[in-house]
Scaffold this motif. Structure first.
Motif, PDB file in Angstrom:
ATOM      1  N   ILE A  64     -52.198 139.258  71.818  1.00  0.00           N
ATOM      2  CA  ILE A  64     -52.513 138.071  71.026  1.00  0.00           C
ATOM      3  C   ILE A  64     -51.532 136.937  71.290  1.00  0.00           C
ATOM      4  CG2 ILE A  64     -51.134 138.780  69.022  1.00  0.00           C
ATOM      5  CD1 ILE A  64     -53.414 137.667  67.250  1.00  0.00           C
ATOM      6  N   THR A  65     -50.308 137.269  71.753  1.00  0.00           N
ATOM      7  CA  THR A  65     -49.316 136.244  72.053  1.00  0.00           C
ATOM      8  C   THR A  65     -49.388 135.768  73.500  1.00  0.00           C
ATOM      9  OG1 THR A  65     -47.693 138.002  72.447  1.00  0.00           O
ATOM     10  CG2 THR A  65     -47.672 136.956  70.283  1.00  0.00           C
ATOM     11  N   GLY A  66     -50.306 136.343  74.280  1.00  0.00           N
ATOM     12  CA  GLY A  66     -50.452 135.952  75.675  1.00  0.00           C
ATOM     13  C   GLY A  66     -50.223 137.135  76.594  1.00  0.00           C
ATOM     14  N   PRO A  67     -50.437 136.955  77.896  1.00  0.00           N
ATOM     15  CA  PRO A  67     -50.230 138.051  78.847  1.00  0.00           C
ATOM     16  C   PRO A  67     -48.763 138.436  78.926  1.00  0.00           C
ATOM     17  CG  PRO A  67     -50.599 135.980  80.009  1.00  0.00           C
ATOM     18  CD  PRO A  67     -50.878 135.713  78.565  1.00  0.00           C
ATOM     19  N   MET A  68     -48.501 139.743  79.040  1.00  0.00           N
ATOM     20  CA  MET A  68     -47.125 140.224  79.097  1.00  0.00           C
ATOM     21  C   MET A  68     -46.938 141.129  80.302  1.00  0.00           C
ATOM     22  SD  MET A  68     -46.061 140.909  75.102  1.00  0.00           S
ATOM     23  CE  MET A  68     -44.326 140.697  75.480  1.00  0.00           C
ATOM     24  N   SER A  69     -45.791 140.975  80.951  1.00  0.00           N
ATOM     25  CA  SER A  69     -45.425 141.812  82.090  1.00  0.00           C
ATOM     26  C   SER A  69     -43.969 142.233  81.941  1.00  0.00           C
ATOM     27  CB  SER A  69     -45.603 141.044  83.405  1.00  0.00           C
ATOM     28  OG  SER A  69     -46.933 140.597  83.576  1.00  0.00           O
ATOM     29  N   PHE A  70     -43.660 143.443  82.399  1.00  0.00           N
ATOM     30  CA  PHE A  70     -42.291 143.955  82.314  1.00  0.00           C
ATOM     31  C   PHE A  70     -41.847 144.422  83.692  1.00  0.00           C
ATOM     32  CE2 PHE A  70     -44.444 144.748  78.310  1.00  0.00           C
ATOM     33  CZ  PHE A  70     -43.588 144.191  77.386  1.00  0.00           C
ATOM     34  N   GLY A  71     -40.604 144.198  84.008  1.00  0.00           N
ATOM     35  CA  GLY A  71     -40.038 144.682  85.251  1.00  0.00           C
ATOM     36  C   GLY A  71     -39.224 145.929  85.011  1.00  0.00           C
ATOM     37  N   THR A  72     -38.410 146.289  85.979  1.00  0.00           N
ATOM     38  CA  THR A  72     -37.578 147.486  85.850  1.00  0.00           C
ATOM     39  C   THR A  72     -36.155 147.161  85.409  1.00  0.00           C
ATOM     40  OG1 THR A  72     -37.023 147.344  88.208  1.00  0.00           O
ATOM     41  CG2 THR A  72     -38.885 148.755  87.597  1.00  0.00           C
ATOM     42  N   ASP A  73     -35.778 145.878  85.485  1.00  0.00           N
ATOM     43  CA  ASP A  73     -34.414 145.526  85.087  1.00  0.00           C
ATOM     44  C   ASP A  73     -34.350 145.152  83.607  1.00  0.00           C
ATOM     45  OD1 ASP A  73     -35.895 143.244  85.527  1.00  0.00           O
ATOM     46  OD2 ASP A  73     -34.438 142.276  86.844  1.00  0.00           O
ATOM     47  N   TYR A  74     -35.088 144.100  83.226  1.00  0.00           N
ATOM     48  CA  TYR A  74     -35.156 143.704  81.822  1.00  0.00           C
ATOM     49  C   TYR A  74     -36.538 144.061  81.271  1.00  0.00           C
ATOM     50  CZ  TYR A  74     -31.140 140.860  83.156  1.00  0.00           C
ATOM     51  OH  TYR A  74     -29.935 140.431  83.633  1.00  0.00           O
ATOM     52  N   HIS A  75     -36.579 144.851  80.228  1.00  0.00           N
ATOM     53  CA  HIS A  75     -37.860 145.216  79.628  1.00  0.00           C
ATOM     54  C   HIS A  75     -38.280 144.153  78.622  1.00  0.00           C
ATOM     55  CE1 HIS A  75     -37.701 149.813  80.642  1.00  0.00           C
ATOM     56  NE2 HIS A  75     -37.925 149.042  81.690  1.00  0.00           N
ATOM     57  N   VAL A  76     -38.438 142.938  79.123  1.00  0.00           N
ATOM     58  CA  VAL A  76     -38.820 141.812  78.283  1.00  0.00           C
ATOM     59  C   VAL A  76     -39.590 140.830  79.145  1.00  0.00           C
ATOM     60  CG1 VAL A  76     -36.628 140.635  78.747  1.00  0.00           C
ATOM     61  CG2 VAL A  76     -37.943 140.008  76.723  1.00  0.00           C
ATOM     62  N   ASP A  77     -40.553 140.135  78.553  1.00  0.00           N
ATOM     63  CA  ASP A  77     -41.283 139.078  79.251  1.00  0.00           C
ATOM     64  C   ASP A  77     -40.640 137.747  78.870  1.00  0.00           C
ATOM     65  OD1 ASP A  77     -43.220 137.069  79.990  1.00  0.00           O
ATOM     66  OD2 ASP A  77     -44.696 138.666  80.157  1.00  0.00           O
ATOM     67  N   PHE A  78     -40.179 136.999  79.863  1.00  0.00           N
ATOM     68  CA  PHE A  78     -39.489 135.740  79.601  1.00  0.00           C
ATOM     69  C   PHE A  78     -40.436 134.549  79.483  1.00  0.00           C
ATOM     70  CE2 PHE A  78     -36.282 138.401  81.666  1.00  0.00           C
ATOM     71  CZ  PHE A  78     -35.190 138.226  80.822  1.00  0.00           C
ATOM     72  N   GLU A  79     -41.711 134.749  79.823  1.00  0.00           N
ATOM     73  CA  GLU A  79     -42.673 133.644  79.833  1.00  0.00           C
ATOM     74  C   GLU A  79     -43.418 133.586  78.508  1.00  0.00           C
ATOM     75  OE1 GLU A  79     -42.515 131.683  82.461  1.00  0.00           O
ATOM     76  OE2 GLU A  79     -41.040 133.064  83.310  1.00  0.00           O
ATOM     77  N   TRP A  80     -43.271 132.488  77.776  1.00  0.00           N
ATOM     78  CA  TRP A  80     -43.880 132.372  76.454  1.00  0.00           C
ATOM     79  C   TRP A  80     -44.436 130.972  76.217  1.00  0.00           C
ATOM     80  CZ3 TRP A  80     -44.374 135.732  72.239  1.00  0.00           C
ATOM     81  CH2 TRP A  80     -43.864 137.023  72.453  1.00  0.00           C
ATOM     82  N   ASP A  81     -45.489 130.926  75.425  1.00  0.00           N
ATOM     83  CA  ASP A  81     -45.955 129.662  74.850  1.00  0.00           C
ATOM     84  C   ASP A  81     -45.315 129.565  73.472  1.00  0.00           C
ATOM     85  OD1 ASP A  81     -47.525 129.311  77.079  1.00  0.00           O
ATOM     86  OD2 ASP A  81     -49.372 129.976  76.134  1.00  0.00           O
ATOM     87  N   VAL A  82     -44.251 128.796  73.369  1.00  0.00           N
ATOM     88  CA  VAL A  82     -43.444 128.743  72.150  1.00  0.00           C
ATOM     89  C   VAL A  82     -43.954 127.642  71.226  1.00  0.00           C
ATOM     90  CG1 VAL A  82     -41.108 128.448  71.230  1.00  0.00           C
ATOM     91  CG2 VAL A  82     -41.447 129.574  73.453  1.00  0.00           C
ATOM     92  N   ARG A  83     -44.215 127.998  69.978  1.00  0.00           N
ATOM     93  CA  ARG A  83     -44.664 127.021  68.987  1.00  0.00           C
ATOM     94  C   ARG A  83     -43.474 126.248  68.431  1.00  0.00           C
ATOM     95  NH1 ARG A  83     -48.406 129.594  71.201  1.00  0.00           N
ATOM     96  NH2 ARG A  83     -50.140 130.520  70.038  1.00  0.00           N
ATOM     97  N   VAL A  84     -43.688 124.960  68.196  1.00  0.00           N
ATOM     98  CA  VAL A  84     -42.709 124.147  67.471  1.00  0.00           C
ATOM     99  C   VAL A  84     -43.338 123.749  66.149  1.00  0.00           C
ATOM    100  CG1 VAL A  84     -41.281 122.078  67.475  1.00  0.00           C
ATOM    101  CG2 VAL A  84     -41.750 123.262  69.634  1.00  0.00           C
ATOM    102  N   LEU A  85     -42.657 124.061  65.062  1.00  0.00           N
ATOM    103  CA  LEU A  85     -43.128 123.726  63.708  1.00  0.00           C
ATOM    104  C   LEU A  85     -42.184 122.695  63.115  1.00  0.00           C
ATOM    105  CD1 LEU A  85     -43.713 127.415  62.534  1.00  0.00           C
ATOM    106  CD2 LEU A  85     -45.317 125.919  63.734  1.00  0.00           C
ATOM    107  N   LYS A  86     -42.723 121.828  62.282  1.00  0.00           N
ATOM    108  CA  LYS A  86     -41.914 120.754  61.701  1.00  0.00           C
ATOM    109  C   LYS A  86     -42.113 120.691  60.194  1.00  0.00           C
ATOM    110  CE  LYS A  86     -41.272 115.700  61.785  1.00  0.00           C
ATOM    111  NZ  LYS A  86     -41.779 114.415  62.332  1.00  0.00           N
ATOM    112  N   ALA A  87     -40.997 120.488  59.485  1.00  0.00           N
ATOM    113  CA  ALA A  87     -41.049 120.285  58.033  1.00  0.00           C
ATOM    114  C   ALA A  87     -41.041 118.792  57.737  1.00  0.00           C
ATOM    115  CB  ALA A  87     -39.864 120.947  57.349  1.00  0.00           C
ATOM    116  N   THR A  88     -42.003 118.373  56.915  1.00  0.00           N
ATOM    117  CA  THR A  88     -42.064 116.989  56.437  1.00  0.00           C
ATOM    118  C   THR A  88     -42.348 117.029  54.949  1.00  0.00           C
ATOM    119  OG1 THR A  88     -42.940 116.221  58.569  1.00  0.00           O
ATOM    120  CG2 THR A  88     -43.197 114.752  56.672  1.00  0.00           C
ATOM    121  N   GLY A  89     -41.448 116.494  54.165  1.00  0.00           N
ATOM    122  CA  GLY A  89     -41.630 116.531  52.713  1.00  0.00           C
ATOM    123  C   GLY A  89     -41.745 117.939  52.177  1.00  0.00           C
ATOM    124  N   GLY A  90     -41.042 118.864  52.799  1.00  0.00           N
ATOM    125  CA  GLY A  90     -41.041 120.240  52.334  1.00  0.00           C
ATOM    126  C   GLY A  90     -42.191 121.084  52.841  1.00  0.00           C
TER     127      GLY A  90
END
Length: 390
Positions: free
Chosen positions: A346-372
């Motif tokens: 649901i967060t997008g395609p994920m791939s893992f290598g043998t060195d770092y078991h993490v996917d570094f490629e992400w679509d990162v959301r930016v959220l903003k607070a306005t008036g609370g």
């Protein structure tokens, strides 16, 4: 004294386990153990994962489970404590857990992952940031499914530059490695992009007052302030910055996601935070908004952070890899995850290598607070975050 807590998180807690479709234990069931924080400072991240994982388990059981096998989800509260984390993992594995979910903070989740590694059980840190969750830190059976620290740092730097904030002041929480390393990754990428760190300061999450840091943050001309922290200390710092007359835009890491901590700042504005998903019903992905609706129905309220998507991601990966390997053997699952490319989540395609078991490629959301009120404003796709690994 103003207190920031996560009572709302624990109030949403569901049962400790999910039964199979017919409501009875099944000897053939796939058992997912969760050594997680139902209480304590990590509950606002672990519990949303647990709830959405439970939703996914329920749906899978209703349609036949995984490869015809029912799924059980068993959870033990580690109370955000590293010793209890290891004990919870040991108990779950003794009780037959085939796979383990651990707390998303390295100091708390690491001991549980080590127990699983030693037992030959694959473990997942669904919303972790630390790249030490993996072969270079804990073992080849440990996987990190969250936005990594390098990914967060790169996303913060890219967004700051995109906003034209070329001169910034950083305020770093040194209580845990996570915020320290995130600000370090940000500073490295930001200067690579031509940005200037005009000043920097530190505090501890347990500090009750940061008057001197607030005073120093108000000196000189900068475009924005970058805050690397987590509640309650990060909330207290934000409050004191605003009370101290610091009206600069504040850009914060994922640790400051959600609005549960901002109740004492009802007019909070010009505050930006990154997240894997918006918990405010306005995420650009319809399937994320549907999961949010399911979560609200099941848990009786909103998740405290965007980490709710990680439970669904975790189950999707588990299902795909069990179907591929035909079972829950730890070595086979780890090998399949290392070799697979663009696994569907649901967060997008994920791939893992043998060195770092993490996917570094992400679509990162930016959220903003306005008036609370927080809302989704943009998606950032950080570039070459892997290069920021320490």
């Amino acid at each position: 004294m103003i207190r920031f807590g996560i009572a709302a998180t624990t109030a949403l807690a569901l049962g400790a386990c999910v039964s199979t479709a017919d409501g009875e234990d099944d000897a053939d069931a796939i058992v997912i153990g969760a050594a997680i924080a139902k209480t304590g400072f990590m509950a606002s991240f672990d519990m949303p994962v647990h709830h959405s994982l439970q939703i996914a388990v329920d749906k899978a059981n209703a349609s036949g489970g995984i490869d015809g096998r029912p799924i059980r989800l068993e959870a033990i509260d580690n109370k955000s404590d590293s010793t209890q984390s290891a004990n919870a993992a040991s108990r779950l594995i003794e009780q037959g857990a085939d796979l383990l979910i651990v707390t998303c903070n390295f100091s708390t989740g690491g001991p549980a992952a080590t127990v699983a590694q030693n037992a030959g059980v694959v473990s997942f840190a669904p919303c972790a940031s630390d790249t030490r969750f993996g072969p270079l830190g804990l073992g080849d059976l440990v996987f990190n499914l969250g936005m990594s620290i390098p990914t967060e740092g790169a996303a913060l730097a890219d967004y700051a530059m995109k906003k034209g904030w070329k001169s910034v002041y950083t305020l770093t929480d040194t209580e845990l490695d996570y915020p320290k390393n995130t600000c370090e990754a940000f500073e490295k990428r930001f200067t690579e992009l031509g940005g200037k760190i005009a000043g920097k300061d530190v505090f501890r999450n347990s500090d009750q007052a940061i008057a001197s840091q607030v005073s120093r943050a108000g000196e000189g001309a900068v475009d924005a302030l970058v805050l690397c922290s987590y509640p309650p200390g990060g909330a207290m710092a934000t409050l004191q910055l605003r009370q101290g007359g610091i009206d600069l835009p504040i850009l914060a890491n994922f640790g400051m996601d959600g609005d549960y901590w901002a109740k004492s700042l009802p007019q909070l504005s010009d505050f930006y935070v990154i997240s894997p998903a918006s918990l405010f019903g306005d995420d650009p992905k319809p399937e994320v908004n549907q999961l949010l609706a399911d979560y609200r129905k099941k848990a009786g309220g909103n998740p405290p952070t965007g980490s709710f998507v990680y439970g669904a991601t975790t189950f999707q990966l588990i299902k795909q890899v069990i179907e591929e390997t035909g079972g829950t053997d730890g070595t086979k699952i780890a090998a399949a995850l290392e070799q697979s490319k663009n696994l569907r989540t649901i967060t997008g395609p994920m791939s893992f290598g043998t060195d770092y078991h993490v996917d570094f490629e992400w679509d990162v959301r930016v959220l903003k607070a306005t008036g609370g009120r927080f809302s989704y404003v943009e998606t950032v796709v950080p570039r070459n975050a892997r290069a920021l690994v320490k």
